[in-house]
Design a protein around this motif. Structure first.
Motif, PDB file in Angstrom:
ATOM      1  N   UNK A  67       0.522  -5.989   8.029  1.00 12.19           N
ATOM      2  CA  UNK A  67       1.650  -5.128   7.680  1.00 12.19           C
ATOM      3  C   UNK A  67       2.915  -5.691   8.327  1.00 12.19           C
ATOM      4  N   UNK A  68       3.890  -6.006   7.478  1.00 19.23           N
ATOM      5  CA  UNK A  68       5.151  -6.572   7.958  1.00 19.23           C
ATOM      6  C   UNK A  68       6.291  -5.574   7.937  1.00 19.23           C
ATOM      7  N   UNK A  69       6.188  -4.560   7.078  1.00 15.88           N
ATOM      8  CA  UNK A  69       7.260  -3.581   6.957  1.00 15.88           C
ATOM      9  C   UNK A  69       6.691  -2.268   6.436  1.00 15.88           C
ATOM     10  N   UNK A  70       7.304  -1.163   6.841  1.00 14.27           N
ATOM     11  CA  UNK A  70       6.916   0.157   6.349  1.00 14.27           C
ATOM     12  C   UNK A  70       8.186   0.882   5.936  1.00 14.27           C
ATOM     13  N   UNK A  71       8.146   1.491   4.739  1.00 16.33           N
ATOM     14  CA  UNK A  71       9.319   2.156   4.195  1.00 16.33           C
ATOM     15  C   UNK A  71       8.958   3.598   3.837  1.00 16.33           C
ATOM     16  N   UNK A  72       9.746   4.554   4.333  1.00 16.29           N
ATOM     17  CA  UNK A  72       9.549   5.965   3.978  1.00 16.29           C
ATOM     18  C   UNK A  72      10.162   6.192   2.606  1.00 16.29           C
ATOM     19  N   UNK A  73       9.411   6.839   1.711  1.00 18.05           N
ATOM     20  CA  UNK A  73       9.880   7.009   0.335  1.00 18.05           C
ATOM     21  C   UNK A  73       9.914   8.468  -0.095  1.00 18.05           C
ATOM     22  N   UNK A  92      -0.600  -5.146  -9.862  1.00 17.97           N
ATOM     23  CA  UNK A  92      -1.984  -5.369  -9.452  1.00 17.97           C
ATOM     24  C   UNK A  92      -2.144  -5.558  -7.946  1.00 17.97           C
ATOM     25  N   UNK A  93      -1.056  -5.897  -7.264  1.00 15.92           N
ATOM     26  CA  UNK A  93      -1.114  -6.077  -5.812  1.00 15.92           C
ATOM     27  C   UNK A  93      -0.625  -4.831  -5.060  1.00 15.92           C
ATOM     28  N   UNK A  94      -0.643  -3.674  -5.747  1.00 19.60           N
ATOM     29  CA  UNK A  94      -0.328  -2.388  -5.121  1.00 19.60           C
ATOM     30  C   UNK A  94      -1.601  -1.565  -5.018  1.00 19.60           C
ATOM     31  N   UNK A  95      -1.846  -1.040  -3.836  1.00 19.04           N
ATOM     32  CA  UNK A  95      -2.993  -0.156  -3.612  1.00 19.04           C
ATOM     33  C   UNK A  95      -2.440   1.229  -3.276  1.00 19.04           C
ATOM     34  N   UNK A  96      -3.035   2.256  -3.856  1.00 21.86           N
ATOM     35  CA  UNK A  96      -2.656   3.620  -3.502  1.00 21.86           C
ATOM     36  C   UNK A  96      -3.755   4.166  -2.600  1.00 21.86           C
ATOM     37  N   UNK A  97      -3.333   4.630  -1.444  1.00 20.14           N
ATOM     38  CA  UNK A  97      -4.284   5.106  -0.444  1.00 20.14           C
ATOM     39  C   UNK A  97      -3.916   6.547  -0.084  1.00 20.14           C
ATOM     40  N   UNK A  98      -4.923   7.406  -0.122  1.00 23.03           N
ATOM     41  CA  UNK A  98      -4.701   8.816   0.194  1.00 23.03           C
ATOM     42  C   UNK A  98      -5.040   9.048   1.665  1.00 23.03           C
ATOM     43  N   UNK A  99      -4.022   9.455   2.430  1.00 21.16           N
ATOM     44  CA  UNK A  99      -4.175   9.683   3.866  1.00 21.16           C
ATOM     45  C   UNK A  99      -3.774  11.125   4.154  1.00 21.16           C
ATOM     46  N   UNK A 100      -4.701  11.878   4.672  1.00 20.62           N
ATOM     47  CA  UNK A 100      -4.491  13.308   4.900  1.00 20.62           C
ATOM     48  C   UNK A 100      -3.287  13.567   5.810  1.00 20.62           C
ATOM     49  N   UNK A 101      -2.385  14.455   5.330  1.00 22.86           N
ATOM     50  CA  UNK A 101      -1.255  14.913   6.132  1.00 22.86           C
ATOM     51  C   UNK A 101      -0.071  13.962   6.205  1.00 22.86           C
ATOM     52  N   UNK A 102      -0.107  12.835   5.515  1.00 19.85           N
ATOM     53  CA  UNK A 102       0.941  11.817   5.635  1.00 19.85           C
ATOM     54  C   UNK A 102       2.023  12.008   4.579  1.00 19.85           C
ATOM     55  N   UNK A 103       3.284  11.926   5.009  1.00 17.11           N
ATOM     56  CA  UNK A 103       4.381  11.879   4.054  1.00 17.11           C
ATOM     57  C   UNK A 103       4.333  10.516   3.367  1.00 17.11           C
ATOM     58  N   UNK A 104       4.834  10.401   2.127  1.00 13.69           N
ATOM     59  CA  UNK A 104       4.678   9.147   1.386  1.00 13.69           C
ATOM     60  C   UNK A 104       5.433   7.972   2.015  1.00 13.69           C
ATOM     61  N   UNK A 105       4.718   6.854   2.147  1.00 16.04           N
ATOM     62  CA  UNK A 105       5.298   5.618   2.669  1.00 16.04           C
ATOM     63  C   UNK A 105       4.743   4.443   1.864  1.00 16.04           C
ATOM     64  N   UNK A 106       5.446   3.340   1.931  1.00 12.11           N
ATOM     65  CA  UNK A 106       4.951   2.084   1.371  1.00 12.11           C
ATOM     66  C   UNK A 106       4.856   1.088   2.513  1.00 12.11           C
ATOM     67  N   UNK A 107       3.659   0.523   2.686  1.00 13.27           N
ATOM     68  CA  UNK A 107       3.447  -0.532   3.663  1.00 13.27           C
ATOM     69  C   UNK A 107       3.472  -1.858   2.911  1.00 13.27           C
ATOM     70  N   UNK A 143       0.868  -1.174   0.000  1.00 12.11           N
ATOM     71  CA  UNK A 143       0.000   0.000   0.000  1.00 12.11           C
ATOM     72  C   UNK A 143       0.905   1.224   0.000  1.00 12.11           C
ATOM     73  N   UNK A 144       0.762   2.049  -1.034  1.00 15.41           N
ATOM     74  CA  UNK A 144       1.485   3.318  -1.085  1.00 15.41           C
ATOM     75  C   UNK A 144       0.544   4.358  -0.506  1.00 15.41           C
ATOM     76  N   UNK A 145       0.916   4.914   0.643  1.00  6.88           N
ATOM     77  CA  UNK A 145       0.084   5.915   1.298  1.00  6.88           C
ATOM     78  C   UNK A 145       0.715   7.287   1.106  1.00  6.88           C
ATOM     79  N   UNK A 146      -0.129   8.253   0.701  1.00  3.39           N
ATOM     80  CA  UNK A 146       0.361   9.593   0.416  1.00  3.39           C
ATOM     81  C   UNK A 146      -0.787  10.585   0.598  1.00  3.39           C
ATOM     82  N   UNK A 147      -0.432  11.824   0.850  1.00  2.00           N
ATOM     83  CA  UNK A 147      -1.420  12.896   0.951  1.00  2.00           C
ATOM     84  C   UNK A 147      -1.297  13.762  -0.297  1.00  2.00           C
ATOM     85  N   UNK A 148      -2.410  13.984  -0.984  1.00  2.00           N
ATOM     86  CA  UNK A 148      -2.370  14.807  -2.200  1.00  2.00           C
ATOM     87  C   UNK A 148      -1.982  16.251  -1.902  1.00  2.00           C
ATOM     88  N   UNK A 149      -2.256  16.706  -0.690  1.00  2.00           N
ATOM     89  CA  UNK A 149      -1.883  18.082  -0.347  1.00  2.00           C
ATOM     90  C   UNK A 149      -0.368  18.241  -0.259  1.00  2.00           C
TER      91      UNK A 149
END
Length: 168
Positions: A130-136, A107-122, A80-86
Motif C-alpha cells: 500500500x503506497x497511498x490511501x484516499x478517503x472517498x 480488473x485491477x480493482x478489488x472491492x473489500x467489505x470491512x465492517x465499520x469502515x468509512x469508504x476508502x481507496x488503497x 482496493x476499495x474498502x467499504x462497510x455495507x452497513x
C-alpha cells in the motif's frame, strides 16, 4: 465638496470592480454557481459547450484547478476499495458505484467489505504494498471512476495469457 466626494466614491467603485474582476472566485462563489471548487478540473469545463452551456464555461474556468498532465503523475498497479455495507445508507453514491457495472471496468480493482469502515481507496504498487490511501466518503460515482481512470495502470491484455483466455 460633493464633486470630490462623488469622484472618490466613483474611484473606489472602479477599484473594487477591477479587483473583483481579477480575483479568483471563492469556494462559496463557486458553490453558488453549482461548482465544487475543490474537485473541479479545468478539463471538465470544455465539454459544457457540447451541451449548449457555453455561458457557464467562463465561470467554470474561474472555479477549476489545472489538470496535472505531467509525467510525474502517480500510477498504481492495483487498488482496493474498502467499504462497510452497513454504512451504504450514509454513502449512497459509493453504494451506487459498488453495485453498478463500473468496477468491472477495472480488473485491477478489488472491492473489500470491512465492517465499520468509512469508504476508502488503497493504492498499491506492483508488489502489493500500500503506497497511498484516499478517503472517498464525499465522492460521487463519477469522481470514483475518474480517479481510478487517472491513477490505475491499465492492465495489458496479453493474448498469450492462457489462464485468462482458456486457450490451449
Amino acid at each position: 465638496m460633493s464633486l470630490k466626494m462623488s469622484s472618490v466614491a466613483l474611484l473606489a467603485y472602479f477599484t473594487l470592480n477591477l479587483i473583483y474582476c481579477n480575483a479568483e472566485f471563492s469556494t462559496e462563489d463557486c458553490a453558488s454557481l453549482g461548482f465544487i471548487k475543490a474537485n473541479l478540473l479545468c478539463s471538465s469545463c470544455d465539454p459544457l459547450k457540447d451541451f449548449g452551456l457555453e455561458q457557464l464555461v467562463a465561470h467554470c474556468k474561474e472555479c477549476c484547478h489545472q489538470d496535472d498532465k505531467t509525467p510525474h503523475e502517480k500510477k498504481y498497479a492495483r487498488a482496493i476499495l474498502e467499504v462497510c455495507t452497513c454504512k451504504f445508507p450514509a454513502y449512497p453514491q459509493i453504494q451506487a458505484f459498488v453495485k453498478s457495472d463500473r468496477p468491472a471496468k477495472f480488473p485491477n480493482l478489488q472491492i473489500k467489505y470491512v465492517r465499520g469502515l468509512d469508504p476508502i481507496i488503497k493504492l498499491l504498487d506492483k508488489d502489493g504494498i500500500v503506497k497511498d490511501t484516499v478517503a472517498i466518503e464525499k465522492w460521487n460515482t463519477d469522481s470514483v471512476e475518474e480517479f481510478l481512470n487517472t491513477h490505475l495502470d491499465k492492465e495489458e491484455d496479453d493474448e498469450r495469457d492462457y489462464l485468462k483466455t482458456n486457450q490451449i
